[in-house]
Write a protein that holds these residues in place. Structure first.
Motif, PDB file in Angstrom:
ATOM      1  N   LEU A 256       0.811  -1.228   0.000  1.00  0.00           N
ATOM      2  CA  LEU A 256       0.000   0.000   0.000  1.00  0.00           C
ATOM      3  C   LEU A 256       0.841   1.273   0.000  1.00  0.00           C
ATOM      4  N   PHE A 257       2.122   1.160   0.311  1.00  0.00           N
ATOM      5  CA  PHE A 257       3.010   2.317   0.300  1.00  0.00           C
ATOM      6  C   PHE A 257       3.671   2.515  -1.059  1.00  0.00           C
ATOM      7  N   ALA A 258       3.252   1.726  -2.056  1.00  0.00           N
ATOM      8  CA  ALA A 258       3.686   1.839  -3.459  1.00  0.00           C
ATOM      9  C   ALA A 258       5.153   1.448  -3.676  1.00  0.00           C
ATOM     10  N   HIS A 259       5.683   0.591  -2.799  1.00  0.00           N
ATOM     11  CA  HIS A 259       7.033   0.063  -3.024  1.00  0.00           C
ATOM     12  C   HIS A 259       7.033  -1.428  -2.698  1.00  0.00           C
ATOM     13  N   VAL A 260       8.099  -2.111  -3.112  1.00  0.00           N
ATOM     14  CA  VAL A 260       8.209  -3.543  -2.852  1.00  0.00           C
ATOM     15  C   VAL A 260       8.190  -3.772  -1.345  1.00  0.00           C
TER      16      VAL A 260
ATOM     17  N   VAL B 256      17.971  -0.047   1.267  1.00  0.00           N
ATOM     18  CA  VAL B 256      18.773   1.119   0.911  1.00  0.00           C
ATOM     19  C   VAL B 256      17.950   2.189   0.207  1.00  0.00           C
ATOM     20  N   ALA B 257      17.072   1.773  -0.704  1.00  0.00           N
ATOM     21  CA  ALA B 257      16.242   2.719  -1.467  1.00  0.00           C
ATOM     22  C   ALA B 257      14.918   2.037  -1.808  1.00  0.00           C
ATOM     23  N   PRO B 258      13.833   2.800  -1.915  1.00  0.00           N
ATOM     24  CA  PRO B 258      12.552   2.186  -2.264  1.00  0.00           C
ATOM     25  C   PRO B 258      12.546   1.720  -3.719  1.00  0.00           C
ATOM     26  N   LEU B 259      11.925   0.579  -3.948  1.00  0.00           N
ATOM     27  CA  LEU B 259      11.778   0.020  -5.291  1.00  0.00           C
ATOM     28  C   LEU B 259      10.294  -0.072  -5.591  1.00  0.00           C
ATOM     29  N   ALA B 260       9.854   0.645  -6.617  1.00  0.00           N
ATOM     30  CA  ALA B 260       8.443   0.669  -7.003  1.00  0.00           C
ATOM     31  C   ALA B 260       8.194  -0.352  -8.111  1.00  0.00           C
ATOM     32  N   PHE B 261       6.924  -0.644  -8.334  1.00  0.00           N
ATOM     33  CA  PHE B 261       6.555  -1.499  -9.461  1.00  0.00           C
ATOM     34  C   PHE B 261       7.028  -0.842 -10.744  1.00  0.00           C
ATOM     35  N   ARG B 262       7.558  -1.653 -11.665  1.00  0.00           N
ATOM     36  CA  ARG B 262       8.063  -1.125 -12.928  1.00  0.00           C
ATOM     37  C   ARG B 262       8.223  -2.276 -13.909  1.00  0.00           C
ATOM     38  N   PRO B 263       8.250  -1.958 -15.188  1.00  0.00           N
ATOM     39  CA  PRO B 263       8.405  -3.027 -16.189  1.00  0.00           C
ATOM     40  C   PRO B 263       9.844  -3.537 -16.329  1.00  0.00           C
ATOM     41  N   GLU B 264      10.833  -2.695 -15.988  1.00  0.00           N
ATOM     42  CA  GLU B 264      12.230  -3.117 -16.116  1.00  0.00           C
ATOM     43  C   GLU B 264      12.579  -4.123 -15.018  1.00  0.00           C
ATOM     44  N   PRO B 265      13.343  -5.152 -15.354  1.00  0.00           N
ATOM     45  CA  PRO B 265      13.734  -6.119 -14.333  1.00  0.00           C
ATOM     46  C   PRO B 265      14.763  -5.525 -13.373  1.00  0.00           C
ATOM     47  N   VAL B 266      14.904  -6.182 -12.230  1.00  0.00           N
ATOM     48  CA  VAL B 266      15.972  -5.861 -11.292  1.00  0.00           C
ATOM     49  C   VAL B 266      16.944  -7.033 -11.287  1.00  0.00           C
TER      50      VAL B 266
END
Length: 157
Positions: free
Chosen positions: A24-28, A71-81
């Motif tokens: 709900l906070f828009a990050h992983v 370390v940093a927030p990760l949001a939903f995105r089409p690019e892989p990690v």
């Protein structure tokens, strides 16, 4: 116990951020990162407790500790990690894994990719029948030694 030489050899697994990984906070969500770590570790070390056909072996490797630094927030995105995995320490029957979850490539104009998470895990190999620790064989150790590297730098409390 063997502290491995600092000649880094990381394994890298790329994966997609799933919509269900985001909270709900828009990050992983923190729990989703554990799946990333487990999936990457098993992709690089598929014989941990199973044979090539996927059947359980006489030994199993179980997680006894995780340390995670977001370390940093990760949001939903089409690019892989990318999830980098390496082995900073091999004991008699335990092994430590280091991890970084990061961008596959550095953003335009940046020298380094963005790192979202650093972590380490300790796993202990157990005999499936007795659940007592079981020493690694020479062949098992050789697999881990291919990915030798320094322990990830995590900040203290």
């Amino acid at each position: 116990m063997t502290d491995l030489a600092p000649t880094p050899r990381r394994g890298r697994v790329t994966m997609q951020v799933r919509w269900s990984d985001v909270d709900l906070f828009a990050h992983v969500n923190n729990a989703a990162y554990l799946r990333f770590l487990d999936d990457a570790r098993f992709a690089l070390f598929p014989s941990m407790g199973v044979d090539p056909a996927g059947r359980p072996t006489d030994s199993l490797l179980v997680v006894v500790k995780h340390e995670i630094e977001y370390v940093a927030p990760l949001a939903f995105r089409p690019e892989p990690v990318a999830v980098d995995v390496w082995v900073p320490r091999i004991g008699r029957s335990s092994v430590d894994f280091g991890y970084e979850v990061l961008d596959v490539a550095a953003p335009t104009g940046a020298a380094e990719p963005v790192v979202y998470l650093r972590a380490r895990s300790r796993m202990v190999q157990l005999d499936r029948g007795t659940h007592a620790p079981r020493e690694f064989t020479t062949d098992e150790r050789a697999v881990f030694e291919q990915y030798a590297g320094e322990a990830p730098v995590l900040h203290g409390w």
